[in-house]
Scaffold this active site. Structure first.
Site, PDB file in Angstrom:
ATOM      1  N   LEU A   4      38.600  32.830  32.649  1.00  0.00           N
ATOM      2  CA  LEU A   4      37.972  33.564  31.555  1.00  0.00           C
ATOM      3  C   LEU A   4      39.017  34.327  30.733  1.00  0.00           C
ATOM      4  O   LEU A   4      39.122  34.167  29.517  1.00  0.00           O
ATOM      5  CB  LEU A   4      36.919  34.541  32.118  1.00  0.00           C
ATOM      6  CG  LEU A   4      36.180  35.410  31.105  1.00  0.00           C
ATOM      7  CD1 LEU A   4      35.325  34.567  30.170  1.00  0.00           C
ATOM      8  CD2 LEU A   4      35.284  36.436  31.821  1.00  0.00           C
ATOM      9  N   GLU A  54      42.225  35.760  28.813  1.00  0.00           N
ATOM     10  CA  GLU A  54      43.301  35.130  28.043  1.00  0.00           C
ATOM     11  C   GLU A  54      44.378  36.173  27.776  1.00  0.00           C
ATOM     12  O   GLU A  54      44.134  37.373  27.943  1.00  0.00           O
ATOM     13  CB  GLU A  54      42.734  34.598  26.717  1.00  0.00           C
ATOM     14  CG  GLU A  54      41.665  33.536  26.971  1.00  0.00           C
ATOM     15  CD  GLU A  54      41.133  32.888  25.703  1.00  0.00           C
ATOM     16  OE1 GLU A  54      41.447  33.375  24.586  1.00  0.00           O
ATOM     17  OE2 GLU A  54      40.403  31.887  25.849  1.00  0.00           O
ATOM     18  N   ILE A 113      44.946  34.016  36.306  1.00  0.00           N
ATOM     19  CA  ILE A 113      43.869  33.269  36.959  1.00  0.00           C
ATOM     20  C   ILE A 113      44.133  33.135  38.467  1.00  0.00           C
ATOM     21  O   ILE A 113      45.046  32.413  38.895  1.00  0.00           O
ATOM     22  CB  ILE A 113      43.674  31.883  36.275  1.00  0.00           C
ATOM     23  CG1 ILE A 113      43.460  32.082  34.760  1.00  0.00           C
ATOM     24  CG2 ILE A 113      42.513  31.127  36.916  1.00  0.00           C
ATOM     25  CD1 ILE A 113      42.335  33.037  34.371  1.00  0.00           C
ATOM     26  N   GLU A 141      37.716  41.964  37.221  1.00  0.00           N
ATOM     27  CA  GLU A 141      36.246  41.823  37.156  1.00  0.00           C
ATOM     28  C   GLU A 141      35.621  43.036  36.451  1.00  0.00           C
ATOM     29  O   GLU A 141      34.566  43.533  36.840  1.00  0.00           O
ATOM     30  CB  GLU A 141      35.665  41.577  38.548  1.00  0.00           C
ATOM     31  CG  GLU A 141      36.233  40.292  39.133  1.00  0.00           C
ATOM     32  CD  GLU A 141      35.355  39.612  40.144  1.00  0.00           C
ATOM     33  OE1 GLU A 141      34.146  39.863  40.151  1.00  0.00           O
ATOM     34  OE2 GLU A 141      35.905  38.807  40.909  1.00  0.00           O
TER      35      GLU A 141
END
Ligand code: FAD
Length: 383
Positions: free
Chosen positions: A125, A127, A157, A363
């Protein structure tokens, strides 16, 4: 909410505790120094069913409820947050999302491998330019006949270089004001997808964190997970459940900090007495203990809400916010109990401090959790 564990829940917790003692604890320092856990741990986790918790058995999952998932996650986090994170992502963010949103064919294609540990998943998700503001991601997937052609890059990631499948989020609609993000299941060996390890992390050093670059990556339309344009909701629902898993991992860190602090305080003597006999040391220990209990209760509440089919998103943000900040405090307090020995990596608590720190960042940072909770309470979005 029943605070007593059922026999099955206690059995799975014990299984995880024994596994950690046997397969993880003896290697923690070595893996941290080498910046890599031994990859064979993934199949061992799969063999015990830890990568299939809550996933239906017909797709290779091991079933169980979310409290059992929390208990295993806590034990793994108590042992090594790097290992815990591999599970939280491959199972929690990828396999569980495929189980919820995937077509029958996608479930059959990916779930048996992910739940057995034969395959690893990563969640793409973030970037380089969009972290908290993930909805503004710029990776693009353009329709070309029966395929999509994807260009862009992803940052930080988890499992990135180890993964067999990337749950990738890309923009498929540029209309202003349209959150035209879609989710794709991209095999990691697809031509045009390259991966680079991010080295030098403060904590979670055993995890394969990567930058992904996508150059004209061609994926069939059948790789779309969920409907086109629904990728952002899909990502947010995956992260809401994922926050419970991060919170459980934080409870594990705080519990490990408590265990280590109590043990060391009993062994260490200064001024002719055990340091456990000093009130100021007991204050450090009792502060850790209160954090452990409060974080655990908030986390179990999320599991209970999910298992009863209730709304859980705000409770998950609350648990993640509190547990991550509590883990940082607890690890830091434990380091204080250890004095100078807390500062070198032969002793366990320095690593707990380093591993805990990222929990307030990923998160959704602590600030983002506060905005989610504030929006739920006031009805006003302050993003
Ligand atoms: P930014 O969004 O730039 O935030 C910087 C600061 O600004 C923070 O303090 C933040 O709270 C604050 N801020 C931003 N917006 C607001 C606002 N509206 N109001 C108040 N404060 C604000 N991502 C994935 O997609 N998959 C993964 O597997 C993954 N694993 C990760 C593993 C590691 C070890 C790390 C470090 C990150 C990982 N991430 C992953 C990325 C992680 O989710 C992001 O780092 C996180 O969302 C924050 O984004 P950012 O780093 O770009 O910080």
């Amino acid at each position: 909410m029943n605070l007593e564990l059922s026999e099955e829940q206690e059995a799975v917790r014990q299984l995880a505790e024994d596994f950690v003692a046997r397969e993880i604890t003896p290697h923690v320092v070595e893996w941290d120094r080498a910046e890599s856990v031994d990859k064979s741990i993934v199949k061992k986790l799969g063999a015990l069913g830890f990568l299939g918790l809550t996933v239906p058995e017909e797709y290779g999952g091991s079933g169980g409820d979310h409290l059992a998932y929390c208990l295993v996650t806590e034990e793994l986090g108590r042992g090594d947050s790097s290992v815990r994170g591999i599970v939280s992502v491959s199972l929690g963010l990828v396999a569980k999302t495929i189980a919820s949103w995937g077509s029958e064919e996608q479930k059959r294609q990916w779930l048996p491998g992910l739940t057995s540990g034969e395959a690893i998943g990563c969640f793409g998700l973030t970037e380089p330019g969009t972290g908290s503001d993930a909805g503004n991601l710029t990776t693009r997937a353009v329709r070309d006949g029966e395929d999509y052609v994807v260009n862009g890059s992803k940052m930080f990631i988890t499992n990135g270089t180890w993964a067999d499948v990337v749950l990738l989020f890309a923009r498929t609609n540029d209309t202003p004001g349209h959150r035209g993000v879609s989710a794709f299941l991209v095999p990691a060996d697809t031509p045009g997808l390259t991966r680079r390890t991010v080295h030098g992390k403060l904590g979670l050093r055993g995890q394969a964190t990567a930058e992904l670059v996508l150059e004209d990556v061609r994926v069939p339309a059948s790789a779309l997970l969920g409907p086109e344009g629904k990728g952002f909701s899909l990502a947010m629902s995956a992260l809401a459940k994922g926050r419970m898993s991060v919170a459980a991992g934080c409870v594990g860190i705080a519990q490990a900090a408590l265990d280590a602090a109590v043990r060391y305080a009993g062994e260490r003597e200064q001024f002719g007495k055990s340091i456990a006999s000093y009130q100021l040391v007991q204050e450090l220990i009792s502060d850790i203990s209160v954090d452990v209990d409060a974080a655990r209760m908030l986390t179990w509440r999320v599991a209970d809400l999910i298992d009863r089919g209730q709304d859980f998103a705000t409770a998950a943000s609350t648990a993640k916010l509190f547990a991550s900040e509590a883990a940082v405090r607890a690890a830091n307090n434990a380091l204080q109990v250890f004095g100078g020995y807390g500062y070198i990596d032969e002793y366990p608590v320095g690593k707990l401090v380093r591993d805990a720190r990222v929990m307030t960042l990923y998160e959704g940072t602590s600030q983002i959790q506060k905005l989610i909770i504030g929006r739920a309470l006031t009805g006003v979005s302050a993003f």
